[in-house]
Design a protein around this motif. Structure first.
Motif, PDB file in Angstrom:
ATOM      1  N   ALA A   1       0.840  -1.189   0.000  1.00  0.00           N
ATOM      2  CA  ALA A   1       0.000   0.000   0.000  1.00  0.00           C
ATOM      3  C   ALA A   1       0.879   1.245   0.000  1.00  0.00           C
ATOM      4  CB  ALA A   1      -0.906  -0.003   1.232  1.00  0.00           C
ATOM      5  N   PRO A   2       0.440   2.342  -0.621  1.00  0.00           N
ATOM      6  CA  PRO A   2       1.237   3.582  -0.602  1.00  0.00           C
ATOM      7  C   PRO A   2       1.399   4.108   0.816  1.00  0.00           C
ATOM      8  CG  PRO A   2      -0.469   3.655  -2.306  1.00  0.00           C
ATOM      9  CD  PRO A   2      -0.764   2.465  -1.458  1.00  0.00           C
ATOM     10  N   LYS A   3       2.359   4.995   0.990  1.00  0.00           N
ATOM     11  CA  LYS A   3       2.636   5.540   2.322  1.00  0.00           C
ATOM     12  C   LYS A   3       1.479   6.389   2.830  1.00  0.00           C
ATOM     13  CE  LYS A   3       7.680   5.590   1.819  1.00  0.00           C
ATOM     14  NZ  LYS A   3       8.897   6.434   1.828  1.00  0.00           N
ATOM     15  N   TRP A   4       0.800   7.086   1.921  1.00  0.00           N
ATOM     16  CA  TRP A   4      -0.279   7.978   2.366  1.00  0.00           C
ATOM     17  C   TRP A   4      -1.548   7.218   2.753  1.00  0.00           C
ATOM     18  CZ3 TRP A   4      -4.359   7.513  -1.066  1.00  0.00           C
ATOM     19  CH2 TRP A   4      -4.043   7.045  -2.345  1.00  0.00           C
ATOM     20  N   CYS A   5      -1.593   5.904   2.518  1.00  0.00           N
ATOM     21  CA  CYS A   5      -2.715   5.083   2.993  1.00  0.00           C
ATOM     22  C   CYS A   5      -2.183   3.739   3.484  1.00  0.00           C
ATOM     23  CB  CYS A   5      -3.767   4.901   1.898  1.00  0.00           C
ATOM     24  SG  CYS A   5      -3.161   4.139   0.389  1.00  0.00           S
ATOM     25  N   ALA A   6      -1.174   3.812   4.340  1.00  0.00           N
ATOM     26  CA  ALA A   6      -0.554   2.586   4.849  1.00  0.00           C
ATOM     27  C   ALA A   6      -1.494   1.770   5.724  1.00  0.00           C
ATOM     28  CB  ALA A   6       0.709   2.946   5.631  1.00  0.00           C
ATOM     29  N   TYR A   7      -2.563   2.353   6.212  1.00  0.00           N
ATOM     30  CA  TYR A   7      -3.490   1.620   7.072  1.00  0.00           C
ATOM     31  C   TYR A   7      -4.231   0.519   6.305  1.00  0.00           C
ATOM     32  CZ  TYR A   7      -6.807   4.821   4.833  1.00  0.00           C
ATOM     33  OH  TYR A   7      -7.545   5.530   3.928  1.00  0.00           O
ATOM     34  N   LEU A   8      -4.153   0.527   4.975  1.00  0.00           N
ATOM     35  CA  LEU A   8      -4.799  -0.536   4.201  1.00  0.00           C
ATOM     36  C   LEU A   8      -4.195  -1.897   4.508  1.00  0.00           C
ATOM     37  CD1 LEU A   8      -5.303   1.053   0.670  1.00  0.00           C
ATOM     38  CD2 LEU A   8      -7.038   0.562   2.384  1.00  0.00           C
ATOM     39  N   GLU A   9      -2.923  -1.916   4.802  1.00  0.00           N
ATOM     40  CA  GLU A   9      -2.279  -3.182   5.134  1.00  0.00           C
ATOM     41  C   GLU A   9      -2.898  -3.809   6.379  1.00  0.00           C
ATOM     42  OE1 GLU A   9      -0.059  -4.711   3.415  1.00  0.00           O
ATOM     43  OE2 GLU A   9       0.708  -3.210   2.018  1.00  0.00           O
ATOM     44  N   THR A  10      -3.172  -2.993   7.385  1.00  0.00           N
ATOM     45  CA  THR A  10      -3.759  -3.507   8.621  1.00  0.00           C
ATOM     46  C   THR A  10      -5.189  -3.980   8.407  1.00  0.00           C
ATOM     47  OG1 THR A  10      -2.388  -1.929   9.838  1.00  0.00           O
ATOM     48  CG2 THR A  10      -4.197  -2.975  11.040  1.00  0.00           C
ATOM     49  N   ILE A  11      -5.933  -3.222   7.580  1.00  0.00           N
ATOM     50  CA  ILE A  11      -7.340  -3.587   7.354  1.00  0.00           C
ATOM     51  C   ILE A  11      -7.446  -4.890   6.581  1.00  0.00           C
ATOM     52  CG2 ILE A  11      -9.468  -2.853   6.232  1.00  0.00           C
ATOM     53  CD1 ILE A  11      -8.716   0.008   6.852  1.00  0.00           C
ATOM     54  N   THR A  12      -6.637  -5.029   5.547  1.00  0.00           N
ATOM     55  CA  THR A  12      -6.738  -6.210   4.693  1.00  0.00           C
ATOM     56  C   THR A  12      -6.283  -7.484   5.389  1.00  0.00           C
ATOM     57  OG1 THR A  12      -4.553  -5.650   3.789  1.00  0.00           O
ATOM     58  CG2 THR A  12      -6.483  -4.913   2.569  1.00  0.00           C
TER      59      THR A  12
END
Length: 770
Positions: free
Chosen positions: A347-358
């Motif tokens: 995931a890009p740095k500006w939306c790194a929280y996608l890694e945690t959600i997925t």
């Protein structure tokens, strides 16, 4: 968030979520987000990442901080700041945008290729300059070494605009009629252009000469029947070039050879719009090819499919954020789609929280459209007792029904049908029990084919399937065969078992729709039968001769049998004195002979009836021919007839207009005296002179009482459904306080005037009512 799998590759749809109707206002949307947890928990990667109607193109700035998006209608340009995850600015355009290209590393300098041959240059304050090119443009690219903007379109020229001097340079002339796409190599700055003839031409901007021409048709000639255009080009490396064609093929070339390294078919027969290369460190590179229907990901070396994304709307453009697995797509919808594929990159740095959600997200089903609303028809509204809400704000008209709040629907259904759920549960339970019984108990053939509903339909289908069609005429044999085969298929196919087993598929023959369809079908059958009889008159003449011979032979045999029977009767009378033993021995032979005689008699009677019918038809045809020949007019004379006149005087002249146009009473008396019924003189009725007589039947006391009961019941229902005054006051909006004071002051002044001019009582009454 929605999760899907394609070839064991997880694809997260970040745009999916609880959808809301378009007619809701912003205030209603905010209230719904406050109340509903699912709506509040939707993932909004970029705020307001949508267009008014359709999105057409996407572009990421070289520094990776901004995203430019164009769409319609009205034509818009939007710039989104990825650091703040929100909209930075939006600008209206005069024409729809075809492509957007960033001239600087950030958002400050931008060029837009538009329809109607326009090219716009934008900077920080807005539009800087606007110009037109000779022909409509289709694609463009910027040479950063020389500062030239190359534009191609529906002509054989490549237009060059020098942005440093602000002048057009001499165009490059190609051998093609039009050019669809172009791109500069980021390494050696070799310019390639895909043409409508299926060729790719390479140019060197330093000496303005064509380097080579690459023909793609020989590589795909076996798969297509027409010329395939080159619709997309992409530099994968300094020596490898990808070419997409209008036939849906993607070819990978080494620029040192005219033969492709790999040919990949998209299998959609749609033009390839865009190509993208995904470089991976520990594995082979992937290629992303997009057409109007899907974005397919496959291996660059072997062409083996890797994954695919097929949205619900048509695709116009897509962009992959550099070095990540985030995909942004411009589609034929207002919302621009966002997908995250972890196997393509992090995931890009500006939306790194996608890694945690997925990591914690589980696979869920796609939500239905308008989850908080239920679509109902007029019949369903009557069943739940809410038909009186039609026309109010509670129901939203859509196609052949209405949208209503799911909570109101469930509440009304619970009140009107309190045991509906229990019945549904019991029925499902019985179905499960029957399924278990079927697996454990071996059914008889009669039990398996037992019909519970639509018995008449099943019987008709069986009769059609078992019909003996061998004796039918040759011209009707194929039709009857098809009909019998269709009937047997319906009875034997497992897909139609519920038609005769489930009560949900029972045909209500007493309904108005069934009677209407039945009457229409019977009329069609009658018309079709008349046409078939008329068409088969000529074909039956040949068969009639053979039938006549058979009938005559049967008649002769019948006559001989009658004579033999009479002679045998005389012989039997003479031999009455035979012994009883001989009579008993001959009983069996006599019974067999009687059966044969009865069968012969039946055949003879049938032959006689057919012969009589044939003779009557022949006589009727002869009389009809003679009558038509006698009544055939030699010439036609046209007469003008006014209203109230008859045409009988032109035929025989025996009857005058005054006699025909006499009053109905006198005409009826005259006909009664003559002994002629009035129906026999219907053809002599003048134009506009037909009359109808009728008598009024007095209503009985029972009918009057029934009408009075219906009126009383109706009045009682009206009183029960009448709204109170409080509900009406709630619908009224009160006036502001300052306007209310002024309004009361004016009324009091008017009341005083009335007191002086017309009396005190009326003035007080007016003031008190206010």
């Amino acid at each position: 968030m929605q999760v899907s799998k394609a070839n064991d590759v997880k694809i997260y749809n970040l745009s999916a979520g609880k959808s809301l109707p378009e007619w809701l206002s912003d205030r209603q949307r905010r209230k719904l987000e406050q109340k509903n947890v699912e709506v509040r928990r939707r993932i909004q990667l970029i705020q307001d990442f949508e267009m008014p109607d359709v999105s057409t193109a996407l572009e990421v700035s070289p520094d990776g901080r901004y995203i430019f998006a164009t769409g319609t209608y009205k034509p818009y340009l939007k710039c989104f700041d990825l650091k703040n995850l929100s909209l930075k600015f939006e600008r209206g355009l005069d024409a729809e945008a075809i492509k957007t290209l960033a001239l600087s590393d950030d958002w400050s300098k931008l060029v837009i290729l538009e329809e109607e041959r326009f090219v716009e240059f934008h900077h920080q304050r807005g539009r800087y300059f606007r110009l037109r090119i000779p022909r409509p443009g289709r694609d463009m690219d910027f040479c950063r070494e020389s500062g030239d903007l190359y534009m191609v379109g529906s002509s054989n020229e490549i237009y060059r605009l020098n942005l440093e001097e602000g002048v057009f340079l001499q165009s490059l002339v190609t051998d093609a009629t039009s050019i669809n796409c172009c791109q500069f190599s980021p390494v050696h700055q070799l310019f390639v252009a895909g043409t409508s003839e299926g060729t790719v031409e390479a140019w060197d901007h330093r000496d303005r000469k064509r380097v080579s021409i690459l023909d793609t048709l020989p590589s795909i000639r076996d798969d297509i029947d027409e010329i395939a255009q080159a619709t997309a080009v992409k530099w994968f490396s300094p020596l490898q070039l990808g070419v997409g064609t209008s036939s849906g093929h993607t070819l990978i070339f080494d620029i040192r050879s005219s033969r492709p390294l790999l040919v990949k078919d998209q299998n959609n027969a749609l033009p390839i719009k865009k190509l993208e290369l995904v470089q991976r460190e520990n594995d082979s590179d992937l290629v992303m090819s997009m057409d109007e229907r899907a974005v397919k990901v496959w291996n660059k070396d072997s062409g083996k499919p890797f994954s695919a994304i097929e949205p619900q709307h048509g695709l116009n453009d897509f962009v992959r954020y550099p070095g990540s697995g985030l995909l942004l797509m411009a589609v034929e919808s207002s919302r621009m789609l966002q997908y995250f594929v972890p196997t393509l990159g992090p995931a890009p740095k500006w939306c790194a929280y996608l890694e945690t959600i997925t990591e914690e997200l589980e696979e869920t089903e796609q939500p239905a459209v308008y989850d908080d609303y239920k679509f109902v028809t007029s019949v369903e509204l009557e069943q739940i007792g809410l038909s009186h809400l039609i026309g109010s704000n509670v129901l939203r008209a859509y196609m052949h029904g209405y949208f209503m709040d799911i909570r109101l629907y469930n509440k009304a259904r619970t009140l009107t049908q309190p045991f509906a759920y229990d019945k549904y549960k019991d029925r499902k339970l019985m179905e499960e029990v029957e399924k278990q019984r079927e697996t454990t108990v071996v059914k008889k053939k009669s039990d398996q084919n037992k019909v519970k509903v639509n018995a008449e339909l099943a019987e008709r289908l069986r009769s059609e399937a078992d019909a003996d069609i061998k004796e039918r005429r040759k011209d009707k044999r194929n039709k009857e065969m098809k009909k019998a085969e269709a009937a047997s298929t319906i009875l034997s196919d497992d897909r139609f078992t519920k038609l005769f087993q489930s009560e949900d598929f029972e045909v209500d023959e007493t309904s108005e729709a069934f009677t209407r369809v039945k009457s229409v079908s019977s009329k069609k059958k009658d018309k079709k039968g008349v046409e078939v009889r008329e068409d088969s008159e000529g074909d039956d003449e040949e068969d009639e001769d053979a039938d006549e011979q058979v009938d005559l032979s049967e008649l002769r045999l019948g006559a001989e049998d009658d004579e033999g029977q009479s002679s045998k009767a005389h012989a039997d009378d003479s031999d009455v004195s035979m012994s009883s033993m001989e009579e008993d021995s001959d009983e069996e032979s006599e019974s067999e002979g009687e059966k044969e005689k009865n069968e012969k008699k039946k055949r003879v009677e049938a032959a006689r009836r057919r012969q009589q019918k044939r003779n009557m038809q022949q006589a009727f045809d002869d009389v009809e021919k003679e009558r038509r020949a006698a009544n055939k007019p030699t010439k036609f004379t046209l007469h003008q007839v006014d209203a109230g006149e008859t045409t009988s005087k032109f035929a025989d002249g025996d009857e005058s207009d005054e006699e025909v146009s006499a009053p109905l009473g006198s005409r009826k008396l005259a006909l009664m005296e003559e002994g002629v019924e009035e129906e026999g003189r219907e053809e002599d009725t003048p134009f506009g002179g037909k009359s109808v007589t009728f008598t009024l039947k007095k209503k009985s006391t029972l009918e009057k009482e029934a009408a009075a009961d219906r009126a009383a019941t109706h009045l009682k229902q009206r009183k029960e459904e009448r709204r109170t005054l409080g509900s009406v006051r709630n619908m009224m909006t009160p006036l502001p306080a300052n306007l209310m004071l002024n309004f009361k002051g004016e009324q009091s002044t008017r009341g005083g005037t009335g007191e002086r001019g017309r009396g005190r009582g009326r003035g007080r009454g007016q003031t008190r009512r206010m």
